[in-house]
Design a protein around this motif. Structure first.
Motif, mmCIF file in Angstrom:
data_model
loop_
_atom_site.group_PDB
_atom_site.id
_atom_site.type_symbol
_atom_site.label_atom_id
_atom_site.label_comp_id
_atom_site.label_asym_id
_atom_site.label_seq_id
_atom_site.Cartn_x
_atom_site.Cartn_y
_atom_site.Cartn_z
ATOM 1 N N GLU A 49 158.366 48.403 -13.372
ATOM 2 C CA GLU A 49 159.443 49.270 -13.723
ATOM 3 C C GLU A 49 160.240 48.909 -14.924
ATOM 4 O OE1 GLU A 49 161.903 49.143 -10.210
ATOM 5 O OE2 GLU A 49 160.393 49.370 -8.801
ATOM 6 N N LEU A 50 160.307 49.779 -15.939
ATOM 7 C CA LEU A 50 160.991 49.970 -17.124
ATOM 8 C C LEU A 50 161.458 51.272 -17.505
ATOM 9 C CD1 LEU A 50 158.474 49.135 -19.950
ATOM 10 C CD2 LEU A 50 157.518 49.505 -17.768
ATOM 11 N N ALA A 51 162.483 51.061 -18.670
ATOM 12 C CA ALA A 51 162.930 52.406 -18.991
ATOM 13 C C ALA A 51 161.842 53.250 -19.603
ATOM 14 C CB ALA A 51 164.031 52.167 -19.961
ATOM 15 N N ASP A 52 161.724 54.577 -19.580
ATOM 16 C CA ASP A 52 160.931 55.441 -20.398
ATOM 17 C C ASP A 52 160.907 55.026 -21.842
ATOM 18 O OD1 ASP A 52 160.481 56.573 -17.864
ATOM 19 O OD2 ASP A 52 161.607 58.420 -18.481
ATOM 20 N N TRP A 53 161.967 54.805 -22.496
ATOM 21 C CA TRP A 53 161.711 54.703 -23.839
ATOM 22 C C TRP A 53 161.110 53.303 -24.219
ATOM 23 C CZ3 TRP A 53 163.707 50.522 -26.770
ATOM 24 C CH2 TRP A 53 164.845 49.752 -25.882
ATOM 25 N N LEU A 54 161.163 52.340 -23.334
ATOM 26 C CA LEU A 54 160.365 51.073 -23.247
ATOM 27 C C LEU A 54 158.944 51.594 -23.141
ATOM 28 C CD1 LEU A 54 162.698 48.321 -21.769
ATOM 29 C CD2 LEU A 54 161.828 48.487 -24.208
#
Length: 159
Positions: A49-54
């Protein structure tokens, strides 16, 4: 075909358990001394799970550093939650142990690398249980052992 012992996956399980124990100690007591970690993980892992931009910026893998500033480290049996600072923007992450490709603590020259074979024709069901279906190799990177000094015992013998 007879039953065999899957040493590769047994070693991976043991090394992931080591990572879990180290991170739990850090969650409980903080980072001691100069210890810090570089953790490279598979950003496309289905449970990461990580931010979309990452994930857009790092579609295959990324390396995070746990050193000076981190927050909310929570260790589970399957992975860990942590908030890290990316250019003055705190971002929460969840990294499953199965997604980890390398774990390095350069302060003591210790590192683990999890080698994964290409999974040519694996189905989605096979990919969910990699510990049962994937053969892997593990490399442990440590400081090289220095050559032993040879001491002659002649000087200690009684004549």
């Amino acid at each position: 075909m007879g039953r065999t012992i899957d040493y590769g996956n047994l070693m991976h399980d043991a090394m992931r358990s080591l990572i879990r124990k180290v991170l739990q100690d850090i969650a409980d007591n903080g980072l001691p001394g100069a210890h810090h970690f570089f953790i490279t993980f598979d950003t496309s892992h289905p449970d990461a799970e990580l931010a979309d931009w990452l994930s857009d910026r790092y579609p295959d893998e990324m390396t995070v550093v746990i050193q000076h500033w981190f927050d909310g480290l929570q260790v589970t049996d399957d992975g860990f939650f942590i908030t890290l600072n990316f250019g003055e923007a705190p971002e929460p992450l969840y990294i499953p142990y199965d997604a980890i490709r390398t774990f390095v603590d350069p302060s003591v020259e210790f590192g683990l690398r999890f080698e994964q074979q290409e999974d040519g024709d694996k189905s989605a069901d096979d990919a969910e249980d990699l510990t049962q279906t994937e053969e892997s190799e593990l490399e442990v990177e440590e400081e090289p052992v220095k050559a032993a000094e040879i001491v002659s015992l002649d000087s200690f013998r009684k004549t």
